[in-house]
Write an enzyme that holds these catalytic residues in place. Structure first.
Site, PDB file in Angstrom:
ATOM      1  N   MET A 115      12.435  27.558  29.406  1.00  0.00           N
ATOM      2  CA  MET A 115      11.786  27.475  30.707  1.00  0.00           C
ATOM      3  C   MET A 115      10.617  28.457  30.837  1.00  0.00           C
ATOM      4  SD  MET A 115      13.455  25.018  31.888  1.00  0.00           S
ATOM      5  CE  MET A 115      12.840  24.956  33.567  1.00  0.00           C
ATOM      6  N   ARG A 116       9.807  28.528  29.785  1.00  0.00           N
ATOM      7  CA  ARG A 116       8.611  29.367  29.800  1.00  0.00           C
ATOM      8  C   ARG A 116       7.448  28.569  29.239  1.00  0.00           C
ATOM      9  NH1 ARG A 116       8.628  33.464  32.875  1.00  0.00           N
ATOM     10  NH2 ARG A 116       7.046  34.454  31.587  1.00  0.00           N
TER      11      ARG A 116
ATOM     12  N   GLY B 102      22.360  25.629  27.110  1.00  0.00           N
ATOM     13  CA  GLY B 102      22.335  25.335  25.682  1.00  0.00           C
ATOM     14  C   GLY B 102      23.094  24.098  25.260  1.00  0.00           C
ATOM     15  N   SER B 103      23.264  23.117  26.160  1.00  0.00           N
ATOM     16  CA  SER B 103      24.018  21.921  25.769  1.00  0.00           C
ATOM     17  C   SER B 103      23.275  21.110  24.711  1.00  0.00           C
ATOM     18  CB  SER B 103      24.326  21.049  26.992  1.00  0.00           C
ATOM     19  OG  SER B 103      23.144  20.525  27.563  1.00  0.00           O
ATOM     20  N   ASN B 104      21.950  21.097  24.756  1.00  0.00           N
ATOM     21  CA  ASN B 104      21.205  20.384  23.718  1.00  0.00           C
ATOM     22  C   ASN B 104      21.313  21.102  22.370  1.00  0.00           C
ATOM     23  OD1 ASN B 104      19.844  17.844  24.478  1.00  0.00           O
ATOM     24  ND2 ASN B 104      19.038  19.093  26.156  1.00  0.00           N
TER      25      ASN B 104
ATOM     26  N   HIS C 162      12.285  16.745  27.875  1.00  0.00           N
ATOM     27  CA  HIS C 162      11.989  16.844  29.307  1.00  0.00           C
ATOM     28  C   HIS C 162      12.749  15.750  30.041  1.00  0.00           C
ATOM     29  CE1 HIS C 162       9.671  17.866  32.867  1.00  0.00           C
ATOM     30  NE2 HIS C 162       9.425  16.571  33.034  1.00  0.00           N
TER      31      HIS C 162
ATOM     32  N   ASN D 180       9.905  19.389  22.276  1.00  0.00           N
ATOM     33  CA  ASN D 180      10.501  19.727  23.563  1.00  0.00           C
ATOM     34  C   ASN D 180      11.183  18.492  24.120  1.00  0.00           C
ATOM     35  OD1 ASN D 180      10.936  21.408  25.952  1.00  0.00           O
ATOM     36  ND2 ASN D 180       9.455  20.087  26.960  1.00  0.00           N
TER      37      ASN D 180
END
Length: 211
Positions: free
Chosen positions: A112-113, A34-36, A131, A129
């Protein structure tokens, strides 16, 4: 030419970020540390990003994002994907929770889904998102390892709108990171993550302004 570690591609300075009629209502989805999430929350606290995080949804019990959310005073909901009969069933519950919290922008921060049309259609054009590659290069899992295996000299990260195909959708913002001869996946990932934290809040503001 790139300077030593990284180059940021056209991010607006915080003082120039758009101010909306009312704060953007964000729902953050995360699977890991959860750093973002924290980078986005801190940007909101500094009054850079005009937004509020209404809910954090995570799918792994014990994920670090739950502790971060608690420390930041954000409501967090565990939706363990292992308890759902299908991806569609999980996404249906996610949509229900997001709508119940009045969310209008969905922010995937290490989710991650793979998602389905159930979620995409409910928030069409308003799912983002991040990436760890310069898309369209190296989509999918282990993007940093893919970049190192390919021998590229520049890696980076991308914020993009979410579409059904994995790591597709229009690019909102990117940051480039030079690959050093001594880099491992861990060292390169760490430098890419620094840039993720810089561009994700700015990309949210830009995406909302363009919508």
């Amino acid at each position: 030419m790139l300077e030593t570690a990284a180059a940021l591609i056209s991010p607006p300075l915080p003082g120039t970020w758009p101010r909306f009629e009312s704060p953007l209502r964000l729902g953050v989805m995360a699977s890991g540390n959860g750093s973002n999430l924290e980078a986005i929350a801190r940007s909101i606290q500094r009054d850079e990003l005009h937004a509020e995080i209404r809910v954090v949804i995570y799918n792994n019990p014990g994920a670090g994002v739950a502790e971060r959310a608690a420390r930041l005073g954000l409501p967090a909901v565990l939706l363990n994907h292992r308890h759902y009969p299908s991806r569609e069933a999980l996404d249906s519950d996610i949509v229900h929770r997001l709508q119940a919290h009045g969310v209008d922008w969905v922010i995937m921060a290490g989710w991650m889904r793979c998602v389905t049309t159930v979620l995409i259609d409910a928030f069409a054009g308003q799912i983002l998102n991040i990436h760890p590659s310069l898309l369209p290069s190296f989509p999918g899992l282990r993007a940093v390892e893919q970049a190192l295996a390919a021998g590229v000299r520049v890696a980076g990260c991308t914020v993009h709108q979410v579409e059904l195909a994995v790591d597709s959708g229009p690019v909102i913002m990117q940051a480039a990171v030079s690959v050093e001869p001594t880099d491992t996946a861990a060292t390169l990932q760490a430098r890419i993550q620094v840039q993720e934290h810089r561009i994700y809040p700015a990309a949210i503001a830009l995406a909302a302004e363009l919508t």
